[in-house]
Scaffold this motif. Structure first.
Motif, PDB file in Angstrom:
ATOM      1  N   GLY A 233      32.751  44.954  27.544  1.00 27.73           N
ATOM      2  CA  GLY A 233      33.320  44.578  26.256  1.00 27.73           C
ATOM      3  C   GLY A 233      34.582  43.747  26.366  1.00 27.73           C
ATOM      4  N   SER A 234      35.067  43.523  27.568  1.00 31.16           N
ATOM      5  CA  SER A 234      36.292  42.749  27.734  1.00 31.16           C
ATOM      6  C   SER A 234      35.999  41.267  27.536  1.00 31.16           C
ATOM      7  N   LYS A 235      36.925  40.554  26.895  1.00 30.12           N
ATOM      8  CA  LYS A 235      36.764  39.118  26.696  1.00 30.12           C
ATOM      9  C   LYS A 235      37.233  38.342  27.921  1.00 30.12           C
ATOM     10  N   GLN A 236      37.937  39.009  28.847  1.00 26.75           N
ATOM     11  CA  GLN A 236      38.427  38.348  30.050  1.00 26.75           C
ATOM     12  C   GLN A 236      37.288  38.164  31.043  1.00 26.75           C
ATOM     13  N   ASN A 237      37.428  37.148  31.892  1.00 28.40           N
ATOM     14  CA  ASN A 237      36.431  36.916  32.933  1.00 28.40           C
ATOM     15  C   ASN A 237      36.475  37.994  34.010  1.00 28.40           C
ATOM     16  N   GLY A 238      37.582  38.668  34.078  1.00 29.17           N
ATOM     17  CA  GLY A 238      37.746  39.707  35.085  1.00 29.17           C
ATOM     18  C   GLY A 238      39.171  39.724  35.590  1.00 29.17           C
ATOM     19  N   ARG A 239      39.614  40.865  36.055  1.00 30.36           N
ATOM     20  CA  ARG A 239      40.962  40.999  36.604  1.00 30.36           C
ATOM     21  C   ARG A 239      40.871  41.030  38.123  1.00 30.36           C
ATOM     22  N   THR A 240      41.723  40.261  38.739  1.00 32.77           N
ATOM     23  CA  THR A 240      41.630  40.072  40.189  1.00 32.77           C
ATOM     24  C   THR A 240      42.150  41.292  40.946  1.00 32.77           C
ATOM     25  N   LEU A 241      41.396  41.675  41.988  1.00 36.37           N
ATOM     26  CA  LEU A 241      41.812  42.752  42.887  1.00 36.37           C
ATOM     27  C   LEU A 241      42.308  42.203  44.221  1.00 36.37           C
ATOM     28  N   ALA A 242      41.729  41.120  44.684  1.00 39.72           N
ATOM     29  CA  ALA A 242      42.131  40.514  45.960  1.00 39.72           C
ATOM     30  C   ALA A 242      41.644  39.078  45.981  1.00 39.72           C
ATOM     31  N   GLN A 243      42.349  38.245  46.750  1.00 41.27           N
ATOM     32  CA  GLN A 243      41.982  36.840  46.834  1.00 41.27           C
ATOM     33  C   GLN A 243      42.352  36.302  48.200  1.00 41.27           C
ATOM     34  N   SER A 244      41.425  35.577  48.814  1.00 37.56           N
ATOM     35  CA  SER A 244      41.676  34.940  50.107  1.00 37.56           C
ATOM     36  C   SER A 244      41.002  33.572  50.103  1.00 37.56           C
ATOM     37  N   ALA A 245      41.614  32.624  50.836  1.00 35.80           N
ATOM     38  CA  ALA A 245      41.014  31.300  50.974  1.00 35.80           C
ATOM     39  C   ALA A 245      41.261  30.802  52.387  1.00 35.80           C
ATOM     40  N   TRP A 246      40.331  29.980  52.858  1.00 38.92           N
ATOM     41  CA  TRP A 246      40.425  29.422  54.208  1.00 38.92           C
ATOM     42  C   TRP A 246      40.148  27.932  54.164  1.00 38.92           C
TER      43      TRP A 246
ATOM     44  N   VAL B  56      46.244  34.103  50.976  1.00 42.42           N
ATOM     45  CA  VAL B  56      45.903  35.530  50.930  1.00 42.42           C
ATOM     46  C   VAL B  56      46.766  36.153  49.832  1.00 42.42           C
ATOM     47  N   ALA B  57      46.118  36.838  48.892  1.00 43.39           N
ATOM     48  CA  ALA B  57      46.866  37.478  47.816  1.00 43.39           C
ATOM     49  C   ALA B  57      46.326  38.881  47.576  1.00 43.39           C
ATOM     50  N   ASN B  58      47.230  39.815  47.346  1.00 46.42           N
ATOM     51  CA  ASN B  58      46.843  41.196  47.051  1.00 46.42           C
ATOM     52  C   ASN B  58      47.262  41.544  45.630  1.00 46.42           C
ATOM     53  N   TYR B  59      46.412  42.329  44.974  1.00 51.46           N
ATOM     54  CA  TYR B  59      46.648  42.691  43.582  1.00 51.46           C
ATOM     55  C   TYR B  59      46.653  44.213  43.433  1.00 51.46           C
ATOM     56  N   ASP B  60      47.217  44.640  42.316  1.00 48.35           N
ATOM     57  CA  ASP B  60      47.308  46.070  42.043  1.00 48.35           C
ATOM     58  C   ASP B  60      45.905  46.680  42.014  1.00 48.35           C
ATOM     59  N   LYS B  61      45.737  47.795  42.727  1.00 48.56           N
ATOM     60  CA  LYS B  61      44.423  48.438  42.834  1.00 48.56           C
ATOM     61  C   LYS B  61      43.959  49.066  41.529  1.00 48.56           C
ATOM     62  N   ASP B  62      44.853  49.141  40.536  1.00 51.67           N
ATOM     63  CA  ASP B  62      44.441  49.724  39.255  1.00 51.67           C
ATOM     64  C   ASP B  62      43.650  48.745  38.392  1.00 51.67           C
ATOM     65  N   GLY B  63      43.448  47.508  38.912  1.00 50.63           N
ATOM     66  CA  GLY B  63      42.651  46.536  38.173  1.00 50.63           C
ATOM     67  C   GLY B  63      43.416  45.834  37.077  1.00 50.63           C
ATOM     68  N   SER B  64      44.738  45.937  37.075  1.00 44.84           N
ATOM     69  CA  SER B  64      45.529  45.300  36.022  1.00 44.84           C
ATOM     70  C   SER B  64      45.611  43.790  36.198  1.00 44.84           C
ATOM     71  N   GLY B  65      45.240  43.291  37.385  1.00 45.81           N
ATOM     72  CA  GLY B  65      45.312  41.863  37.648  1.00 45.81           C
ATOM     73  C   GLY B  65      46.683  41.389  38.060  1.00 45.81           C
ATOM     74  N   GLN B  66      47.627  42.304  38.235  1.00 46.61           N
ATOM     75  CA  GLN B  66      48.981  41.932  38.652  1.00 46.61           C
ATOM     76  C   GLN B  66      49.073  41.862  40.169  1.00 46.61           C
ATOM     77  N   LEU B  67      49.782  40.842  40.648  1.00 45.86           N
ATOM     78  CA  LEU B  67      50.021  40.730  42.090  1.00 45.86           C
ATOM     79  C   LEU B  67      50.775  41.956  42.562  1.00 45.86           C
ATOM     80  N   ASP B  68      50.374  42.469  43.713  1.00 48.06           N
ATOM     81  CA  ASP B  68      51.022  43.659  44.254  1.00 48.06           C
ATOM     82  C   ASP B  68      50.857  43.629  45.780  1.00 48.06           C
ATOM     83  N   GLY B  69      51.980  43.559  46.490  1.00 45.10           N
ATOM     84  CA  GLY B  69      51.919  43.445  47.941  1.00 45.10           C
ATOM     85  C   GLY B  69      52.216  42.026  48.387  1.00 45.10           C
ATOM     86  N   VAL B  70      51.663  41.630  49.508  1.00 46.52           N
ATOM     87  CA  VAL B  70      51.979  40.336  50.118  1.00 46.52           C
ATOM     88  C   VAL B  70      51.074  39.232  49.570  1.00 46.52           C
TER      89      VAL B  70
END
Length: 540
Positions: A145-158, A170-184
């Motif tokens: 039911g969410s209108k968002q495409n999705g909240r990011t949990l992790a992201q990496s590119a090479w 390399v990006a880490n996000y909050d594990k609660d699924g809020s989509g907020q950057l969290d960590g390195v």
């Protein structure tokens, strides 16, 4: 008529169960035609269709898929014009599920993109078709039911460099699924070396942010470090010199913050000196007119002030003589006209005070040669306990004298007085002695006096350049492109120093792979090369 209607009714029922539709018989009410997540409807009635849709282009079968109430159900496979597989996917009620793969062109069936859905979590991977190596991965969480495409949990590119996979992001996000950057969070140069590293806590910058520089010559080093707290700059922000001439982590600029606000002085190290910027809020109301009166007016005898008028104004004003009168300016004792200096000190100005850059009154007389401080005043200042004080750059009064072409030429006796009172081999922030500056002057009187007093001719600065070598470089600033030049006078001068220095015309010259003599030969300057040979023979 009734019989025809009955047949039509049966046809409608059959269409709902297992009818087949040609590609030109259907369109979409949602999404693009040819997409698995579109809703397919009868082109005429605009009603959702159920059954099998056959997608052909000419004689080529692109796809054959099942729909229920207009939504794709089950396997979805599309082909290219050559018959190779383009996309494979599984859908449930029009929604992607399981694994979806988009293939590179050609018949090798190499993935270009792969989407894996497991419950609410979706992993999107991309690949380089040439090498088959992965270039991106993003993990997102999708709420019903969410209108968002999705909240990011992790992201990496090479990146793929020379057939090898090197990190890009390399990006880490909050594990609660809020989509907020969290960590390195890290970004990388094409070489795979870190370009920037940030630390986040629930979407806000926290801790140290680091920036790295990669130069054309392959030099890689830390460029900047900034401290953050709760998303704001808090603590020191330090920028380091990028040039390999400077030792790694040599501070170029330092700022201090608290809760995002500049709270202290900014120190900037230049190529030859240091500059300090003071926050305006730390300076009392500006007194420009009084500053001008203290500095005096230019006359044939130097800068002269109206002492009696000044004394009256200073005594009648509620002014702290040991604080700046103008934002980002020195103290009154540093710029007061020489004839008013004693009066100012008698009223309470501290003669030992330094500027924000660490310069004394003696240093300011040397830095501002146009102020034309007298010999008697220099003697007065040399008698003070801070006469040997170096500024924040490490420049001593002797360094400042040697930086002034006019003083070394017109006031060489100053050199003798300073040589007698200073450490002649003291090094500044760039690892340079006073001789590094004096030896570049056209008039070598003070340089010769330094050499006679025991100045080290072979003391290399942080870029590896000695005073003798600077005779041919003419520019003591670190981080500058080295341009060598010579003439008979300079060659003869250095030739006279060979007995006191380890310098060799045939040794590799700093910044070049060749010796100075070889550079002369390659420039077709036979006369200079032969002069070098004669000097070497005389030394032998």
């Amino acid at each position: 008529m009734k019989k025809v209607l009955a047949v039509s009714g049966i046809a409608a029922l059959l269409a709902g169960c297992g009818s087949s539709y040609q590609w030109d018989e259907v369109t979409t009410s949602k999404g693009s035609k040819g997409k698995p997540t579109a809703i397919y409807v009868d082109k005429k009635t605009k009603e959702p269709v159920s059954g099998t849709i056959i997608w052909k282009e000419g004689d080529t079968l692109i796809s054959e898929f099942k729909v229920k109430n207009g939504k794709v159900q089950g396997d979805w496979v599309t082909h290219n014009a050559d018959g190779s597989v383009a996309i494979e996917a599984q859908l449930d009620d029009g929604q992607l599920t399981g694994t979806t793969t988009v293939y590179c062109s050609g018949g090798e069936k190499k993935p270009q993109q792969r989407i894996v859905i497991a419950g609410k979590k979706q992993t999107d991977s991309q690949f380089d078709c040439a090498s088959g190596l992965q270039t991106r991965e993003e993990v997102t969480v999708h709420e019903e039911g969410s209108k968002q495409n999705g909240r990011t949990l992790a992201q990496s590119a090479w990146r793929v460099v020379n057939g090898e996979q090197v990190p890009a992001v390399v990006a880490n996000y909050d594990k609660d699924g809020s989509g907020q950057l969290d960590g390195v969070q890290e970004t990388f140069y094409p070489t795979g070396q870190v370009q920037e590293r940030k630390h986040y806590n629930q979407g806000k910058l926290e801790g140290l942010q680091e920036e790295f520089v990669l130069l054309d010559d392959g030099t890689y080093r830390l460029r900047k470090v900034t401290a953050y707290k709760d998303g704001q700059r808090d603590g020191d922000s330090i920028q380091y010199f990028a040039s390999p001439d400077w030792p790694e982590k040599t501070v170029e600029k330092r700022e201090t913050y608290a809760a995002g606000q500049d709270t202290g002085k900014t120190v900037i190290y230049r190529e030859l000196d240091v500059q300090v910027l003071v926050p305006y809020q730390d300076v009392p109301p500006n007194h420009y007119k009084l500053k001008e009166a203290l500095a005096g007016k230019s006359t044939r005898d130097g800068y002269v002030a109206d002492v009696e008028s000044l004394k009256y104004l200073l005594q009648a004003s509620d002014i702290d003589l040991n604080k700046p009168l103008v934002a980002e300016a020195e103290l009154p004792v540093h710029y007061v006209a020489e004839n008013a200096y004693d009066m100012l000190v008698s009223l309470g100005a501290d003669p030992l005070k330094t500027t924000a850059e660490g310069n004394t009154r003696l240093m300011m007389c040397l830095k501002n040669a146009w102020r034309d401080c007298s010999d008697a005043h220099f003697d007065q200042l040399l008698a003070l306990s801070n006469a040997k004080t170096a500024n924040l750059f490490g420049n001593t009064p002797l360094h400042e004298l040697c930086k002034s072409n006019s003083l070394t030429k017109e006031r060489p006796e100053l050199g003798q007085r300073l040589i007698a009172s200073q450490d002649i081999n003291a090094v500044n922030y760039a690892g340079q002695t006073a001789l590094h500056y004096c030896i570049t002057q056209r008039d070598k009187t003070v340089a010769n006096a330094l050499i006679a007093a025991g100045a080290d001719l072979d003391k290399a600065d942080y870029s590896g350049v000695t005073p003798v070598q600077l005779v041919f470089l003419r520019d003591p600033r670190l981080g500058r492109q080295k341009q060598v030049s010579w003439d008979a006078a300079r060659i003869q001068y250095v030739g006279g120093l060979l007995g006191k220095s380890t310098f060799n015309f045939e040794a590799p010259f700093p910044g070049f792979d060749k010796s100075l003599k070889q550079l002369m030969i390659e420039a077709s300057d036979a006369q200079s090369a032969m002069l070098v040979d004669s000097l070497a023979a005389n030394k032998g």
